[in-house]
Design a protein around this motif. Structure first.
Motif, PDB file in Angstrom:
ATOM      1  N   VAL A  44       6.091   4.479   1.920  1.00  0.00           N
ATOM      2  CA  VAL A  44       5.817   5.877   2.222  1.00  0.00           C
ATOM      3  C   VAL A  44       6.554   6.758   1.217  1.00  0.00           C
ATOM      4  O   VAL A  44       7.782   6.674   1.087  1.00  0.00           O
ATOM      5  CB  VAL A  44       6.247   6.228   3.667  1.00  0.00           C
ATOM      6  N   LEU A  45       5.805   7.596   0.502  1.00  0.00           N
ATOM      7  CA  LEU A  45       6.389   8.472  -0.520  1.00  0.00           C
ATOM      8  C   LEU A  45       7.012   9.727   0.074  1.00  0.00           C
ATOM      9  O   LEU A  45       7.888  10.328  -0.521  1.00  0.00           O
ATOM     10  CB  LEU A  45       5.307   8.891  -1.529  1.00  0.00           C
ATOM     11  N   HIS A  46       6.546  10.168   1.211  1.00  0.00           N
ATOM     12  CA  HIS A  46       6.945  11.428   1.853  1.00  0.00           C
ATOM     13  C   HIS A  46       6.523  12.624   1.025  1.00  0.00           C
ATOM     14  O   HIS A  46       7.298  13.553   0.786  1.00  0.00           O
ATOM     15  CB  HIS A  46       8.449  11.453   2.171  1.00  0.00           C
ATOM     16  N   GLY A  47       5.263  12.594   0.583  1.00  0.00           N
ATOM     17  CA  GLY A  47       4.688  13.715  -0.144  1.00  0.00           C
ATOM     18  C   GLY A  47       3.943  13.251  -1.372  1.00  0.00           C
ATOM     19  O   GLY A  47       3.702  12.064  -1.578  1.00  0.00           O
ATOM     20  N   ALA A  48       3.590  14.228  -2.184  1.00  0.00           N
ATOM     21  CA  ALA A  48       2.886  13.965  -3.437  1.00  0.00           C
ATOM     22  C   ALA A  48       3.434  14.925  -4.487  1.00  0.00           C
ATOM     23  O   ALA A  48       3.945  16.000  -4.156  1.00  0.00           O
ATOM     24  CB  ALA A  48       1.388  14.172  -3.259  1.00  0.00           C
ATOM     25  N   ILE A  49       3.321  14.531  -5.733  1.00  0.00           N
ATOM     26  CA  ILE A  49       3.784  15.384  -6.820  1.00  0.00           C
ATOM     27  C   ILE A  49       2.967  16.667  -6.812  1.00  0.00           C
ATOM     28  O   ILE A  49       1.740  16.630  -6.822  1.00  0.00           O
ATOM     29  CB  ILE A  49       3.656  14.658  -8.174  1.00  0.00           C
ATOM     30  N   MET A  75       0.858  -1.180   0.000  1.00  0.00           N
ATOM     31  CA  MET A  75       0.000   0.000   0.000  1.00  0.00           C
ATOM     32  C   MET A  75       0.894   1.230   0.000  1.00  0.00           C
ATOM     33  O   MET A  75       1.722   1.404   0.890  1.00  0.00           O
ATOM     34  CB  MET A  75      -0.926   0.017   1.215  1.00  0.00           C
ATOM     35  N   VAL A  76       0.712   2.074  -1.002  1.00  0.00           N
ATOM     36  CA  VAL A  76       1.514   3.290  -1.141  1.00  0.00           C
ATOM     37  C   VAL A  76       0.766   4.450  -0.497  1.00  0.00           C
ATOM     38  O   VAL A  76      -0.379   4.743  -0.866  1.00  0.00           O
ATOM     39  CB  VAL A  76       1.797   3.593  -2.627  1.00  0.00           C
ATOM     40  N   VAL A  77       1.413   5.104   0.480  1.00  0.00           N
ATOM     41  CA  VAL A  77       0.818   6.235   1.187  1.00  0.00           C
ATOM     42  C   VAL A  77       1.724   7.458   1.058  1.00  0.00           C
ATOM     43  O   VAL A  77       2.914   7.324   0.769  1.00  0.00           O
ATOM     44  CB  VAL A  77       0.577   5.903   2.676  1.00  0.00           C
ATOM     45  N   GLU A  78       1.148   8.620   1.293  1.00  0.00           N
ATOM     46  CA  GLU A  78       1.919   9.856   1.171  1.00  0.00           C
ATOM     47  C   GLU A  78       2.839  10.099   2.365  1.00  0.00           C
ATOM     48  O   GLU A  78       3.939  10.611   2.201  1.00  0.00           O
ATOM     49  CB  GLU A  78       0.982  11.054   0.998  1.00  0.00           C
ATOM     50  N   ASN A  79       2.389   9.758   3.568  1.00  0.00           N
ATOM     51  CA  ASN A  79       3.206  10.046   4.744  1.00  0.00           C
ATOM     52  C   ASN A  79       2.967   9.018   5.843  1.00  0.00           C
ATOM     53  O   ASN A  79       2.076   8.176   5.742  1.00  0.00           O
ATOM     54  CB  ASN A  79       2.938  11.473   5.249  1.00  0.00           C
ATOM     55  N   THR A  80       3.745   9.115   6.889  1.00  0.00           N
ATOM     56  CA  THR A  80       3.660   8.136   7.975  1.00  0.00           C
ATOM     57  C   THR A  80       2.349   8.250   8.753  1.00  0.00           C
ATOM     58  O   THR A  80       1.893   7.267   9.317  1.00  0.00           O
ATOM     59  CB  THR A  80       4.852   8.268   8.938  1.00  0.00           C
TER      60      THR A  80
END
Length: 142
Positions: free
Chosen positions: A49-54, A26-31
């Motif tokens: 965790v991506l640590h943000g979004a485009i 599961m890909v999420v933007e943050n913790t």
């Protein structure tokens, strides 16, 4: 090292857990998002965790996120069968989801998106058009 969540060890407790389904990410933007999904106790896979979004307006491009690392996790010789895009239902979250989806699908990995719609306990007359459209689009048989 693997999922890019915050931890003081090499692997987080979720990644270390042998009982977790390593075939589903599961890909999420943050913790905080990871913690919210984990609190449900219903997801048995692992996270990324991506640590943000485009966000071009905020000078955040794909290179500022952990997208390359995600692609490495689902690449050749990977056990991953499905990637669930759980980015926020915002313009940035949708753009990020679509961008990553276009990179992963050619690898033969199934990419899905979380359903969105009317929240439990919410009144339909207060929901916006996009939420109602997503609720209709994501309907399922009873």
């Amino acid at each position: 090292k693997e999922c890019f969540t915050l931890t003081d060890e090499e692997l987080c407790p979720i990644c270390r857990n042998e009982k977790r389904n390593k075939k589903t990410i599961m890909v999420v933007e943050n913790t905080r998002d990871l913690a919210a999904y984990e609190k449900t106790g219903k997801f048995e896979g692992v996270y990324h965790v991506l640590h943000g979004a485009i966000s071009p307006l905020n000078d955040v491009g794909p290179d500022q996120l952990s997208i390359k690392e995600l692609l490495a996790r689902v690449g050749a010789d990977s056990p991953v069968k499905e990637v669930i895009m759980a980015t926020n239902p915002t313009v940035e979250g949708e753009a990020t989801s679509m961008y990553i989806s276009r990179l992963i699908k050619p690898l033969g990995v199934n990419v899905s998106r979380l359903a969105y719609g009317v929240p439990v306990g919410g009144d339909i007359d207060y929901a916006d058009e996009v939420t109602l459209f997503r609720a209709i689009e994501g309907r399922r048989d009873l």
